[in-house]
Design an enzyme around this catalytic site. Structure first.
Site, PDB file in Angstrom:
ATOM      1  N   HIS A 130       5.630   2.522   4.060  1.00  0.00           N
ATOM      2  CA  HIS A 130       4.378   3.111   3.589  1.00  0.00           C
ATOM      3  C   HIS A 130       3.685   3.793   4.755  1.00  0.00           C
ATOM      4  O   HIS A 130       4.124   3.708   5.910  1.00  0.00           O
ATOM      5  CB  HIS A 130       3.477   2.060   2.944  1.00  0.00           C
ATOM      6  CG  HIS A 130       3.799   1.795   1.508  1.00  0.00           C
ATOM      7  ND1 HIS A 130       3.683   2.769   0.535  1.00  0.00           N
ATOM      8  CD2 HIS A 130       4.255   0.675   0.880  1.00  0.00           C
ATOM      9  CE1 HIS A 130       4.029   2.253  -0.644  1.00  0.00           C
ATOM     10  NE2 HIS A 130       4.388   0.986  -0.457  1.00  0.00           N
ATOM     11  N   ASP A 160       0.269   9.507   4.404  1.00  0.00           N
ATOM     12  CA  ASP A 160       0.435   9.961   3.021  1.00  0.00           C
ATOM     13  C   ASP A 160      -0.162  11.348   2.787  1.00  0.00           C
ATOM     14  O   ASP A 160       0.493  12.231   2.237  1.00  0.00           O
ATOM     15  CB  ASP A 160      -0.249   8.989   2.055  1.00  0.00           C
ATOM     16  CG  ASP A 160       0.608   7.773   1.748  1.00  0.00           C
ATOM     17  OD1 ASP A 160       1.783   7.752   2.140  1.00  0.00           O
ATOM     18  OD2 ASP A 160       0.090   6.828   1.117  1.00  0.00           O
TER      19      ASP A 160
END
Length: 374
Positions: A130, A160
């Site tokens: 992540h 992200d």
């Protein structure tokens, strides 16, 4: 409406950077159709669609991609698309029969956008991860935080969204422009680890120049410098100051009635702790609103530190309509803004009928039914 009116994008449902990239393109006028799974899957923390703002402004077509008829419909969409967005692990699209070789053979002008954490190749390419993992590998996470404390995750903005979604959008638009000029499409490999590292380019430049010599929390931009810092006020609220340039620094001191001759030079790190003590004491004498009345709008490089619950109330955000209501729910407005090709107001998630988007491809509701979609 919008500068991307007429651009058609096929998006494969995912989390993190892929849906934000699709939202940005749709906000700018592109027609985006999202291919979603028929059955619910574990894609991050569950949230009702009405609050998943990244799903706004586009139609959703639910398909079982294990069925040949569903794949056939997707390929028809790809035939007429300018771009494609997918955020699966490397190899997933190929196993579905939707890899770049297949898609570019059918549509040679296609911009095939792939966003992953680690990239399409390399020893970590198939590993789960992540945002925090990707920025950890770039030096970014290590550099963020205060002196004597462990690194601080900056939400998931750097990997992200900054390193993933923004670079995917940039790459897709560049590939579309290139394809329109040359007739040749291509694959856009947007790895979050690459994008986050690219965002660090000026910081690595500062390090190479010797302007980031100290450990975390001892440098100009990481809370080490007193003039690029957050200070607590009398009411427990916070303000930020950032007068890096000498003339702005002088303006802050003028307003605060501090004689610089009585303090160490601005660029002397050895004197920064003394400055911090002085400013911390000074800013604790008034409330945040008091300091806003004194410093806001000056060249002292000042802003109050607002919570997410407060940000929409600030006069500057209100004057720029920085927040909008979409179906009665407040959320950030589309950005950037355009002087001629203004974007239409966003439509809430789930409000764009699939048949409306399919019209851009010359397909109909009967085509959806034949593919077993909904």
């Amino acid at each position: 409406m919008g500068p991307l009116a007429g651009v058609k994008i096929v998006e494969f449902a995912g989390i993190g950077p892929a849906p934000l990239a699709a939202m940005l393109l749709a906000d700018m006028g592109a027609t985006v159709i999202r291919i979603d799974r028929v059955a619910a899957t574990d894609l991050g923390v569950p949230m009702a669609d009405q609050f998943d703002f990244t799903k706004r402004n586009r139609a959703v077509l639910k398909l079982d991609l294990k069925k040949p008829e569903a794949i056939a419909l997707v390929l028809r969409l790809i035939d007429g698309a300018d771009g494609l967005i997918e955020g699966f692990r490397p190899g997933v699209m190929e196993r579905l029969g939707l890899g770049p070789d297949v898609c570019l053979r059918r549509n040679p002008k296609l911009a095939f956008g792939r966003v992953t954490g680690w990239g399409q190749e390399g020893p970590l390419a198939q590993a789960a991860g992540h945002d925090m993992n990707y920025i950890a590998l770039t030096g970014a996470l290590h550099a963020i935080g205060r002196a004597g404390q462990k690194p601080t995750p900056p939400l998931n903005l750097v990997g992200d969204y900054g390193g993933g979604a923004m670079y995917l959008v940039t790459g897709l638009l560049a590939a579309i422009v290139s394809a329109r000029a040359t007739g040749v499409g291509q694959v856009v490999d947007a790895a979050m680890v690459d994008g986050a590292l690219s965002l660090m380019t000026p910081i690595y430049g500062m390090k190479a120049a010797g302007r980031m010599k100290g450990p975390r929390g001892h440098n100009q931009l990481d809370s080490g410098a007193y003039y690029y810092e957050v200070y607590e006020c009398a009411d427990g609220q916070y303000i930020s100051i950032a007068p890096i340039e000498a003339k702005f620094h002088a303006e802050l001191l003028r307003i605060l009635e501090i004689d610089p001759a009585t303090m160490p030079p601005q660029r002397d790190p050895e004197g920064w702790p003394r400055w911090k003590d002085l400013l911390a004491e000074r800013f604790r004498t008034r409330t945040r609103d008091d300091w806003c009345r004194i410093l806001e709008g000056t060249d002292a490089c000042f802003a109050p530190v607002l919570s997410m619950a407060e940000a929409h109330t600030h006069p500057h955000n209100q004057a720029r309509s920085a927040f909008i209501d979409v179906d009665g729910i407040r959320q950030p407005a589309p950005a950037p803004r355009f002087s001629v090709t203004q974007s239409a107001p966003p439509r809430p998630p789930g409000s764009v009928p699939a048949r409306e988007a399919l019209e851009a491809w010359g397909l109909s509701a009967a085509d959806i039914e034949a593919a077993g979609g909904g």
